[in-house]
Design a protein around this motif. Structure first.
Motif, PDB file in Angstrom:
ATOM      1  N   VAL A  25     -49.639 -16.109  36.180  1.00  0.00           N
ATOM      2  CA  VAL A  25     -48.690 -15.853  37.256  1.00  0.00           C
ATOM      3  C   VAL A  25     -48.933 -14.447  37.797  1.00  0.00           C
ATOM      4  O   VAL A  25     -49.095 -13.498  37.025  1.00  0.00           O
ATOM      5  CB  VAL A  25     -47.238 -15.979  36.720  1.00  0.00           C
TER       6      VAL A  25
ATOM      7  N   HIS B  75     -44.938 -12.915  41.571  1.00  0.00           N
ATOM      8  CA  HIS B  75     -44.242 -14.132  41.144  1.00  0.00           C
ATOM      9  C   HIS B  75     -43.554 -13.938  39.799  1.00  0.00           C
ATOM     10  O   HIS B  75     -42.458 -14.472  39.573  1.00  0.00           O
ATOM     11  CB  HIS B  75     -45.212 -15.304  41.080  1.00  0.00           C
TER      12      HIS B  75
ATOM     13  N   HIS C 199     -42.021 -21.740  40.036  1.00  0.00           N
ATOM     14  CA  HIS C 199     -43.172 -21.114  39.385  1.00  0.00           C
ATOM     15  C   HIS C 199     -43.741 -21.936  38.227  1.00  0.00           C
ATOM     16  O   HIS C 199     -44.673 -21.492  37.562  1.00  0.00           O
ATOM     17  CB  HIS C 199     -42.778 -19.724  38.893  1.00  0.00           C
TER      18      HIS C 199
ATOM     19  N   SER D 104     -47.557 -22.688  38.175  1.00  0.00           N
ATOM     20  CA  SER D 104     -48.411 -21.556  37.809  1.00  0.00           C
ATOM     21  C   SER D 104     -48.562 -21.435  36.297  1.00  0.00           C
ATOM     22  O   SER D 104     -49.573 -20.942  35.809  1.00  0.00           O
ATOM     23  CB  SER D 104     -47.820 -20.251  38.349  1.00  0.00           C
ATOM     24  N   CYS D 105     -47.548 -21.867  35.564  1.00  0.00           N
ATOM     25  CA  CYS D 105     -47.566 -21.726  34.109  1.00  0.00           C
ATOM     26  C   CYS D 105     -48.100 -22.960  33.388  1.00  0.00           C
ATOM     27  O   CYS D 105     -48.703 -22.842  32.332  1.00  0.00           O
ATOM     28  CB  CYS D 105     -46.156 -21.443  33.589  1.00  0.00           C
TER      29      CYS D 105
END
Length: 122
Positions: free
Chosen positions: A78, A82, A99, A102-103
């Motif tokens: 990330v 963000h 988010h 992204s993880c």
């Protein structure tokens, strides 16, 4: 917030710089001539001091974010911006969901159901 608790000196410094920048913007708005505004006595020194302070704040913030990433390594995927949004969202589940991709690969949303009632003994 957590960032202010972890970086109290930098939080104060950032607030001071922010207030000084607001004052400079107000002062600049009174005179639309950019050259005249920039040539006020001490203006360059003031801007250089603010820049140095912001660099120190940014370094401390980078260290703070690195600590968060060490605790949960998936946060290395990330961006800093963000990650700050994610940390600021705290318990705002909808903001956190933005988010997730992204993880975690192939994960775009979670559905949170209310907790189940305790099972009755037989």
């Amino acid at each position: 917030a957590d960032i202010e608790d972890q970086l109290p000196l930098e939080a104060v410094k950032f607030r001071e710089i922010h207030e000084e920048m607001q004052w400079l913007n107000y002062d600049a708005s009174k005179d639309p001539r950019a050259v005249e505004c920039c040539n006020h006595a001490g203006r360059v020194r003031s801007l250089e001091r603010m820049m140095t302070g912001l660099e120190r704040c940014a370094d401390a913030l980078s260290g703070y974010l690195e600590n968060k990433r060490m605790v949960f390594p998936r946060l290395y995927f990330v961006s800093d911006a963000h990650l700050l949004e994610l940390l600021a969202a705290g318990k705002d589940f909808d903001a956190v969901q933005r988010h997730l991709r992204s993880c975690f690969d192939n994960l775009t949303a979670l559905v949170v159901a209310p907790p189940l009632p305790p099972a009755e003994p037989e």
